[in-house]
Scaffold this motif. Structure first.
Motif, PDB file in Angstrom:
ATOM      1  N   ARG A 154      34.427  46.772  43.417  1.00  0.00           N
ATOM      2  CA  ARG A 154      35.178  45.525  43.373  1.00  0.00           C
ATOM      3  C   ARG A 154      34.418  44.377  44.039  1.00  0.00           C
ATOM      4  O   ARG A 154      34.666  43.210  43.722  1.00  0.00           O
ATOM      5  CB  ARG A 154      36.541  45.719  44.055  1.00  0.00           C
ATOM      6  CG  ARG A 154      37.523  46.511  43.205  1.00  0.00           C
ATOM      7  CD  ARG A 154      38.768  46.924  43.981  1.00  0.00           C
ATOM      8  NE  ARG A 154      39.546  45.811  44.495  1.00  0.00           N
ATOM      9  CZ  ARG A 154      40.433  45.099  43.809  1.00  0.00           C
ATOM     10  NH1 ARG A 154      40.631  45.379  42.515  1.00  0.00           N
ATOM     11  NH2 ARG A 154      41.133  44.141  44.371  1.00  0.00           N
ATOM     12  N   LEU A 211      35.598  50.879  36.969  1.00  0.00           N
ATOM     13  CA  LEU A 211      34.748  49.778  37.441  1.00  0.00           C
ATOM     14  C   LEU A 211      33.290  50.202  37.621  1.00  0.00           C
ATOM     15  O   LEU A 211      32.508  49.495  38.250  1.00  0.00           O
ATOM     16  CB  LEU A 211      35.281  49.251  38.778  1.00  0.00           C
ATOM     17  CG  LEU A 211      36.719  48.717  38.762  1.00  0.00           C
ATOM     18  CD1 LEU A 211      37.142  48.354  40.180  1.00  0.00           C
ATOM     19  CD2 LEU A 211      36.851  47.526  37.835  1.00  0.00           C
ATOM     20  N   SER A 305      36.578  42.889  35.990  1.00  0.00           N
ATOM     21  CA  SER A 305      37.703  42.801  36.910  1.00  0.00           C
ATOM     22  C   SER A 305      38.986  42.621  36.120  1.00  0.00           C
ATOM     23  O   SER A 305      38.973  42.114  34.992  1.00  0.00           O
ATOM     24  CB  SER A 305      37.520  41.617  37.870  1.00  0.00           C
ATOM     25  OG  SER A 305      38.669  41.422  38.678  1.00  0.00           O
ATOM     26  N   GLU A 307      41.583  41.189  38.005  1.00  0.00           N
ATOM     27  CA  GLU A 307      42.277  40.278  38.906  1.00  0.00           C
ATOM     28  C   GLU A 307      42.464  38.917  38.240  1.00  0.00           C
ATOM     29  O   GLU A 307      41.626  38.488  37.445  1.00  0.00           O
ATOM     30  CB  GLU A 307      41.494  40.117  40.206  1.00  0.00           C
ATOM     31  CG  GLU A 307      41.286  41.409  40.969  1.00  0.00           C
ATOM     32  CD  GLU A 307      42.586  42.082  41.364  1.00  0.00           C
ATOM     33  OE1 GLU A 307      43.598  41.370  41.593  1.00  0.00           O
ATOM     34  OE2 GLU A 307      42.617  43.325  41.430  1.00  0.00           O
ATOM     35  N   PHE A 310      38.757  36.010  40.673  1.00  0.00           N
ATOM     36  CA  PHE A 310      37.766  36.793  41.398  1.00  0.00           C
ATOM     37  C   PHE A 310      36.571  35.924  41.768  1.00  0.00           C
ATOM     38  O   PHE A 310      36.286  34.915  41.122  1.00  0.00           O
ATOM     39  CB  PHE A 310      37.325  38.035  40.609  1.00  0.00           C
ATOM     40  CG  PHE A 310      36.655  37.761  39.285  1.00  0.00           C
ATOM     41  CD1 PHE A 310      35.325  37.381  39.221  1.00  0.00           C
ATOM     42  CD2 PHE A 310      37.355  37.927  38.090  1.00  0.00           C
ATOM     43  CE1 PHE A 310      34.690  37.159  38.001  1.00  0.00           C
ATOM     44  CE2 PHE A 310      36.740  37.708  36.866  1.00  0.00           C
ATOM     45  CZ  PHE A 310      35.401  37.314  36.822  1.00  0.00           C
TER      46      PHE A 310
END
Length: 400
Positions: A154, A211, A305, A307, A310
Motif C-alpha cells: 500500500r 496488491l 489502489s 482508495e 492516494f
C-alpha cells in the motif's frame, strides 16, 4: 514521565531501558485512541558513532501476541545484535494492521494510521534514522506477515524490503481468520474492513495478493511451514500453518507470474516460535543487505489502489465516483502516464517540472481527446482533472 504531544500525534508517556540495546516506550496515540507501547532495539554502534544514521526494520508481531513478543519469545535481540539496524516493534493487538471500519471493545483503532502516520514520522524525527524508502524494511509473522506485505504494497514509497513468516498473505482465502482476530479485540462481524460480501473491495484494498504488483522493485522474502511437524516438533499436524502455507504459496505464484523476484522458502513446520526464530535468523542478513545496497525504485512506476484518494511516489490522485473500485496509475514518468478507474480524478504530479513554466498536456480519455497547457506551480507540480467514465475507463496523458 509526561511529555507534550509531538507533531506526529504521539505523546510519549514513559521510557524504560530494558538492557544495553532495548528500550520500551509507552505513548498516547490519537489514531489508536489511547495508550499503546513499543520496543526498540538499537544497534551497538548507535551510542558510539553519534553522527551515523541507521536503517530501520519494523518487526511486526502476530495475533494474540504483542510488542514484547519478538524480544521475549523470538530472540530478536540476539539475532540482530551484529547488524547495524534500529529494530522497531510496535503493538497492534489483534487489529490486522488496519484502520478499523467498526468499533470493538477497544474503540475504533486506526492501526495503519498509527504505525505509518504517527509512529514512523516520530521514529524518524526522534532517532538518527535513514528517513527515506532506502532506509526502511518491514517483516512480521502470521498477522504481522500480513502487516509487513500490506504496508509495503500500500505504501511502496516507504519500504525497500518486506518479509513474511507464515503470513496471512491472501484474505480472499480463509477470510474468517481476520474475523476471529477482530472478535478477540471485541469487534463484531466485519469490524476491520466491513462485511466481506458487501465490502469485498475494501478487503481486497488491503490484501497483499491483490496488491502484489505494487511490490515491484523491493527485496522480498516469503517463508512458511506446511503444517506438518518437523522432526524436532513432537506434535500433530497444524491446520493454522497449513492455511498460511496455502496463502504463502499463492503469493509466491502471483509474484512469479508478475515477474517479481523474491526469496521463497517452505519446509515442514508448524505455527510456532521455533520456526519463526529460524526465519528471522535467515532473513535479517537479507534485509540488512537490501538496506546497505538498496534496489532501485521502479522507473517508470505503476501503482494499484482501491482508495478514493492516494498519495504515492509524491503523486496524489483524488477520485470522485459513485462506488469503490480498483484504479491503476501506470507507466508513470516525466513524459506521461495512464490512469484507469471510474468517475473523475484530480491528479497532482510530483515536483518534476520547472516552476512557472507551461507544459503541453495531451489527454485521451473516454470523453475524447483534449490537448491543452498546464502551468507548473511554485513546487514544480502539474494539476489537472481526468474524466474516466462510469467504470474502468482509461485516460492516457502525454506531457511535453
Amino acid at each position: 514521565m509526561t511529555a507534550a504531544p509531538t507533531r506526529t500525534g504521539l505523546t510519549v508517556v514513559s521510557r524504560q531501558a530494558l538492557g544495553s540495546r532495548l528500550v520500551e516506550y509507552t505513548v498516547d496515540s490519537a489514531a489508536v485512541g489511547g495508550r499503546t507501547s513499543l520496543r526498540i532495539l538499537f544497534p551497538a554502534e548507535y551510542t558510539v558513532d553519534t553522527h551515523r544514521r541507521f536503517p530501520v526494520l519494523y518487526l511486526l508481531h502476530g495475533g494474540d501476541d504483542d510488542y514484547r513478543s519478538w524480544t521475549d519469545k523470538g530472540e530478536a535481540a540476539e539475532t540482530t545484535e551484529k547488524f547495524p539496524l534500529i529494530v522497531v516493534m510496535p503493538d497492534a493487538r489483534n487489529g490486522f494492521y488496519s484502520d478499523w471500519e467498526k468499533p470493538g471493545r477497544l474503540g475504533t483503532p486506526r492501526w495503519e494510521t498509527y504505525h505509518l502516520g504517527e509512529l514512523l514520522p516520530w521514529i524518524d524525527a526522534t532517532f538518527r534514522t535513514i528517513a527515506r524508502r532506502e532506509g526502511r524494511a518491514a517483516a512480521g509473522l502470521s498477522m504481522g506477515g500480513f502487516g509487513a506485505f500490506s504496508y509495503a504494497a500500500r505504501h511502496p514509497d516507504l519500504f525497500v524490503a518486506a518479509a513474511s513468516f507464515s503470513g496471512v498473505l491472501d484474505t480472499n482465502r480463509y477470510s474468517w481468520i481476520t474475523e476471529i482476530a477482530a472478535r478477540r479485540d471485541g469487534g463484531g462481524f466485519g469490524a476491520i474492513w466491513g462485511d466481506r460480501l458487501t465490502r469485498a473491495t475494501r478487503w481486497r484494498a488491503h490484501n497483499p495478493w491483490d496488491l502484489a504488483e505494487n511490490l515491484r522493485g523491493m527485496t522480498l522474502a516469503v517463508r512458511t511451514g506446511n503444517g506438518m511437524p518437523a522432526e524436532r516438533e513432537h506434535r500433530r499436524p497444524d491446520p493454522v500453518e497449513a492455511i498460511v502455507y496455502h496463502q504463502s504459496v499463492r503469493m509466491h505464484r502471483k509474484l512469479g507470474t508478475l515477474g517479481i523476484g523474491h526469496h521463497w522458502h517452505h519446509r515442514r513446520g508448524v505455527h510456532d516460535w521455533p520456526q519463526w526464530i529460524d526465519d528471522l535468523r535467515a532473513t535479517v542478513p537479507l534485509l540488512a543487505e537490501a538496506l546497505a545496497d538498496p534496489p532501485s525504485a521502479p522507473d517508470p512506476f505503476s501503482y494499484t489502489s482501491a482508495e478514493p484518494e492516494f498519495a504515492v511516489w509524491d503523486w496524489t490522485v483524488t477520485f470522485s465516483r459513485s462506488h469503490r473500485e480498483f484504479s491503476a496509475l501506470s507507466h508513470v514518468d516525466r513524459e506521461g502516464f495512464a490512469l484507469t478507474g471510474s468517475g473523475t480524478a484530480r491528479v497532482r504530479t510530483a515536483a518534476w517540472y520547472e516552476p512557472g513554466l507551461r507544459y503541453t498536456v495531451h489527454v485521451e480519455d473516454p470523453s475524447g481527446t483534449r490537448p491543452g497547457t498546464v502551468l507548473a506551480d511554485r513546487e514544480g507540480r502539474l494539476s489537472f482533472s481526468l474524466r474516466l467514465g462510469d467504470r474502468n475507463g482509461t485516460a492516457w496523458v502525454k506531457i511535453r
